[in-house]
Every structure is written in C-alpha cells, then in structure tokens.
Design an enzyme around this catalytic site. Structure first.
Site, short mmCIF file in Angstrom:
data_model
loop_
_atom_site.label_atom_id
_atom_site.label_comp_id
_atom_site.label_asym_id
_atom_site.label_seq_id
_atom_site.Cartn_x
_atom_site.Cartn_y
_atom_site.Cartn_z
N ARG A 60 0.82 -1.22 0.00
CA ARG A 60 0.00 0.00 0.00
C ARG A 60 0.85 1.27 0.00
O ARG A 60 0.51 2.27 -0.64
CB ARG A 60 -0.94 -0.02 1.22
CG ARG A 60 -1.96 1.09 1.22
CD ARG A 60 -3.11 0.78 2.17
NE ARG A 60 -4.15 1.80 2.11
CZ ARG A 60 -4.42 2.64 3.12
NH1 ARG A 60 -3.74 2.57 4.25
NH2 ARG A 60 -5.38 3.53 2.99
N HIS A 64 0.41 4.41 -2.55
CA HIS A 64 0.15 5.78 -2.12
C HIS A 64 1.30 6.72 -2.48
O HIS A 64 1.10 7.93 -2.59
CB HIS A 64 -0.16 5.83 -0.62
CG HIS A 64 -1.55 5.37 -0.29
ND1 HIS A 64 -2.27 5.83 0.78
CD2 HIS A 64 -2.36 4.48 -0.93
CE1 HIS A 64 -3.47 5.24 0.80
NE2 HIS A 64 -3.54 4.42 -0.22
N ASP A 65 2.50 6.19 -2.65
CA ASP A 65 3.60 7.01 -3.16
C ASP A 65 3.34 7.36 -4.63
O ASP A 65 3.36 8.53 -5.02
CB ASP A 65 4.93 6.26 -3.02
CG ASP A 65 6.11 7.11 -3.44
OD1 ASP A 65 6.05 8.35 -3.25
OD2 ASP A 65 7.11 6.56 -3.96
N VAL A 68 0.63 10.06 -5.88
CA VAL A 68 0.77 11.48 -5.53
C VAL A 68 2.05 12.01 -6.17
O VAL A 68 3.15 11.77 -5.68
CB VAL A 68 0.79 11.67 -3.99
CG1 VAL A 68 0.81 13.15 -3.64
CG2 VAL A 68 -0.41 10.98 -3.35
N ASN A 92 -4.13 8.60 4.63
CA ASN A 92 -2.86 8.10 5.20
C ASN A 92 -2.79 8.18 6.72
O ASN A 92 -2.16 7.33 7.37
CB ASN A 92 -1.69 8.90 4.63
CG ASN A 92 -1.53 8.71 3.12
OD1 ASN A 92 -2.04 7.74 2.57
ND2 ASN A 92 -0.81 9.62 2.48
N HIS A 192 -6.05 -5.80 -2.78
CA HIS A 192 -6.86 -6.06 -1.59
C HIS A 192 -7.02 -7.56 -1.30
O HIS A 192 -7.79 -7.93 -0.42
CB HIS A 192 -8.23 -5.37 -1.71
CG HIS A 192 -8.15 -3.89 -1.58
ND1 HIS A 192 -9.20 -3.04 -1.75
CD2 HIS A 192 -7.09 -3.09 -1.26
CE1 HIS A 192 -8.83 -1.79 -1.55
NE2 HIS A 192 -7.53 -1.78 -1.27
C1 HEM Z 1 -9.17 1.47 -6.09
C2 HEM Z 1 -9.08 2.34 -5.12
C3 HEM Z 1 -8.65 1.99 -3.73
C4 HEM Z 1 -9.26 2.40 -2.59
C5 HEM Z 1 -10.48 3.31 -2.48
C6 HEM Z 1 -8.55 1.80 -1.49
C7 HEM Z 1 -8.87 2.01 -0.16
C8 HEM Z 1 -8.31 1.32 0.90
C9 HEM Z 1 -8.70 1.46 2.29
C10 HEM Z 1 -9.79 2.38 2.81
C11 HEM Z 1 -7.94 0.62 3.03
C12 HEM Z 1 -7.98 0.42 4.54
C13 HEM Z 1 -7.08 1.44 5.22
C14 HEM Z 1 -7.25 1.51 6.72
O1 HEM Z 1 -8.16 0.90 7.28
O2 HEM Z 1 -6.46 2.20 7.38
C15 HEM Z 1 -7.05 -0.05 2.11
C16 HEM Z 1 -6.12 -1.00 2.47
C17 HEM Z 1 -5.22 -1.58 1.59
N1 HEM Z 1 -5.07 -1.26 0.25
FE1 HEM Z 1 -6.33 -0.15 -0.86
N2 HEM Z 1 -7.52 1.06 -1.97
C18 HEM Z 1 -7.54 1.14 -3.33
C19 HEM Z 1 -6.63 0.56 -4.21
C20 HEM Z 1 -5.53 -0.17 -3.81
C21 HEM Z 1 -4.45 -0.57 -4.68
C22 HEM Z 1 -4.34 -0.22 -6.15
C23 HEM Z 1 -3.57 -1.30 -3.92
C24 HEM Z 1 -2.27 -1.95 -4.30
C25 HEM Z 1 -1.95 -2.38 -5.50
C26 HEM Z 1 -4.10 -1.34 -2.58
C27 HEM Z 1 -3.54 -2.01 -1.53
C28 HEM Z 1 -4.05 -2.04 -0.23
C29 HEM Z 1 -3.55 -2.92 0.80
C30 HEM Z 1 -2.47 -3.97 0.63
C31 HEM Z 1 -4.28 -2.61 1.96
C32 HEM Z 1 -4.11 -3.24 3.36
C33 HEM Z 1 -3.05 -2.46 4.12
C34 HEM Z 1 -2.75 -2.98 5.51
O3 HEM Z 1 -3.37 -3.94 5.99
O4 HEM Z 1 -1.87 -2.36 6.15
N3 HEM Z 1 -5.27 -0.61 -2.54
N4 HEM Z 1 -7.29 0.40 0.83
#
Ligand code: HEM
Ligand SMILES: *[C@@H]1O[C@H](CO)[C@@H](O)[C@H](O)[C@H]1NC(C)=O
Ligand SMILES: *[C@@H]1O[C@H](CO)[C@@H](O)[C@H](O)[C@H]1NC(C)=O
Length: 321
Positions: A60, A64-65, A68, A92, A192
């Site tokens: 993640r 996020h890098d 932006v 973030n 995800h």
């Molecule tokens: C399509 C739009 C996306 C949205 C709206 C989104 C949103 C989110 C949100 C809300 C979380 C939970 C954060 C938290 O509870 O603090 C999350 C977690 C995560 N996202 Fe996304 N995300 C998106 C796309 C992506 C992409 C493209 C990737 C990587 C290729 C990604 C990888 C992850 C990972 C691995 C987590 C879990 C992080 C952890 O457990 O520390 N996400 N995302």
C-alpha cells in the site's frame, strides 16, 4: 550480427541513461550496488515473517507514493516547519504503516552498498514486489532508477488518492488521471487480496447498503463494526489476508466485498468491470500475469530520473546541503 545489434542497443541504453531522460531499467544497480536487491529482499522477508500484515502495508505504501506526483518517495517525508507532507492526509493518517521497515531497509542497503546509492522510491517499489512474493504471489522484474522528491504535499495526497466512498465512474476517472485503465483499476484492486481495513472506512456501506451485501457476511461485519464506536477495529479485505490469491475477486461476485469501492467493481449487471472481476476470479494465471504488469505500469508513474531530485540519505528527510 546479433552481437552487433546487441552492442547498438547497449550503446543506446547507455546514452539514454547518461542523458538522464525518463527510462527505468531492471539492472539499474547492477554496477553501483549489485547487493541492493538481495539486501532489500532479506529485510522484507524478515519483516513479513515477523508480522505477515507488514507485506500488505508495504504494498500500500508504494501505491500511495505513486498516486501522488509519481513514484518519488514523497510519501516517506516527515513534516517540517516549512512543509506539511503526505503522512497526515486523510487516506494516510493513522493508516499507512511500514515506515520503520523502510528505515531498516534503507540502513541495510546503505551499509551493503557502502554508501547512499539506492533511492527511497526504488526501495518502495522493490519492497512491494518482495512482499507480494513473500506472501505467495509470483515474482516480476521491478524497473529501477527512480530518484527521490525533495518535497511532498498533503493537499495533493488528499486530492489524488482514491477514497473508499467513490462510485465506479469516480474510480475510473481517478485511475485515468494517473494514466491507468479500467482493466488496471480492476487488476490493481486485487492488491486487496492482502491486508485489513478499519471499521470507519466501511461502516457507512454496512448500515446503508445492506442490499448489496451477502446477508451472512453483513451480519458478521456488524459484529465487528458497530454503528458507533470501534472506528479502528480491523477486518480483512478478503478471506485470506496474508495470501496473494484470487479470493478477493470471488468474494466480490458473492456480495462479500468489504469496501464500497470494491463492490463497485462487481455490481452484477454484466458491465465490463463485472466481466473483468469474474475473469480474474476464474483465471489465477491471468491475474498473476496482469497484476505484475499493472504493478510495473503503476511503478512507472512520473518517476524522477537522471539529475532530477536526489538520492535521499534518510528516507524521512530531504538531504542537507
Ligand atoms: C481502487 C481504489 C482503492 C481504494 C479506495 C482503497 C482504499 C483502501 C482502504 C480504505 C484501506 C484500509 C485502510 C485503513 O483501514 O487504514 C485499504 C487498504 C489496503 N489497500 Fe487499498 N484502496 C484502493 C486501491 C488499492 C491498490 C491499487 C492497492 C495496491 C496495489 C491497494 C492495496 C491495499 C492494501 C495492501 C491494503 C491493506 C493495508 C494494511 O493492511 O496495512 N489498494 N485500501
Ligand atoms: C489524524 O488522526 C488523529 C486521530 O484520529 C486526529 O486526532 C488528527 O486530527 C488527524 N490529523 C489530521 C491532520 O487530520
Ligand atoms: C448513511 O448514509 C447517510 C447519507 O449518505 C450518511 O449521512 C450516514 O452517516 C450514513 N450512516 C452511517 C451509519 O454511516
């Protein structure tokens, strides 16, 4: 003949990198620090073994890098008196993790390379790949040669990172603004397959859109995420949060998406996005292949190269002159 053609290609490649124009290459550090990639892999492997979720968090961070102002390590900069960086931006704040692992990688790489050779932006890209591999995903070559930004912006982070309340058209627009297609959106959302979300990011869909959720899944989520309180309670984004697989897509087709944005990719109406979700759910080999290609494409977003930016000595602060 073949040799001459090869020589011409190598000469052209040398010219391009010497002139500092935009190309990243997989062997960027093979002369200046041949130990760089094995060193990063060791530290990531230890961190993921210690806490499997760290792999998700590192993937993640790279996302996020890159979203932006390109993959320039800006997400890692701490705030200063003159600059509010990206760490406190809405997507973030209290959410991004893994900064201490990046510090440990940077220290290990500076030691292994006998100096400050590897950029923080490249470390993020390699750490994401190594995390995916450590959690069962297939490997791919990471393109390298990014340099680090000397500034970061909380406003740009708030504007450019998608939020979990968007509908499909907004997600498509957001990805298009980064040069990424609908197919890239669906395949990169496969990120995800790893990790967790806090209650505050999926509560509203739970209590407002129960129609789109599998009832048994909705009932389980309501236990974990009450209508008030427990904002930080964690729920996994798919059934297998420490394994890279296609369960994420299968969950979407069953109304078991955790985030509103995940379920937007599969609404059951037979649109292009629905088709892609079904396709990746049924074809793990295609998911591996396309996910790797899309990670490389995302990793190519507006890198600083040549004499742009700098190689940061410490990923949290701009070099002091
Ligand atoms: C399509 C739009 C996306 C949205 C709206 C989104 C949103 C989110 C949100 C809300 C979380 C939970 C954060 C938290 O509870 O603090 C999350 C977690 C995560 N996202 Fe996304 N995300 C998106 C796309 C992506 C992409 C493209 C990737 C990587 C290729 C990604 C990888 C992850 C990972 C691995 C987590 C879990 C992080 C952890 O457990 O520390 N996400 N995302
Ligand atoms: C970051 O989150 C904390 C805890 O929820 C909150 O107190 C703080 O105001 C947030 N900071 C910003 C800049 O939003
Ligand atoms: C449900 O949706 C409404 C309108 O979008 C919103 O104001 C409300 O906060 C949501 N409820 C929950 C529990 O999030």
């Amino acid at each position: 003949m073949a040799f001459l053609a090869w020589l011409a290609v190598m000469a052209a490649a040398a010219f391009v990198s010497a002139s500092g124009s935009g190309e990243l290459t997989p062997d960027f550090y093979s002369e200046t620090c041949p130990q760089a990639l094995t060193t990063i892999k060791l530290v990531v492997g230890a961190a993921v073994l210690n806490e499997p979720r760290m792999g998700a968090s590192l993937v993640r961070l790279h996302f996020h890098d890159c979203f932006v102002n390109g993959c320039d390590g800006s997400v890692l900069l701490d705030d200063t008196d003159d600059m509010v960086g990206e760490k406190l931006a809405k997507p973030n704040n209290m959410s991004l993790r893994g900064f201490d692992v990046i510090d440990a990688i940077k220290a290990a790489v500076n030691t292994a390379c006998l100096g400050n050779v590897v950029s923080c932006a490249d470390i993020l890209a390699v750490a994401a790949r190594d995390s995916i591999v450590a959690l069962g995903g297939s490997s791919y070559d990471v393109l390298l040669g990014r340099r680090d930004a000397t500034t970061a912006s909380i406003d740009d982070a708030n504007d450019d990172i998608p939020n979990p309340f968007m509908d499909l058209p907004e997600l498509v627009d957001n990805f298009e603004s980064h040069g990424l297609s609908l197919n890239d959106l669906v395949v990169l959302s496969g990120g995800h397959t790893l990790g967790y979300s806090r209650c505050l990011f999926f509560r509203s869909r739970l209590y407002n859109e129960t129609d789109t959720l599998d009832p048994a899944y909705a009932a389980a989520l309501e236990e974990q995420c009450p209508i008030t309180g427990d904002d930080d309670a964690l729920t996994s984004l798919d059934d297998t949060p420490t394994t890279v697989d296609t369960d994420y897509y299968q969950g979407l087709t069953q109304g078991r998406a955790l985030l509103h944005t995940d379920q937007q990719l599969y609404q059951g109406g037979g649109g292009d996005s629905d088709d892609l979700v079904k396709y990746y759910g049924e074809n793990p080999d295609k998911f591996w292949e396309d996910f790797a290609a899309a990670m490389v494409k995302m990793g190519n977003l507006s890198p600083l190269t040549g004499d742009e930016g700098e190689i940061r000595e410490n990923c949290r602060v701009v070099n002091q002159e």
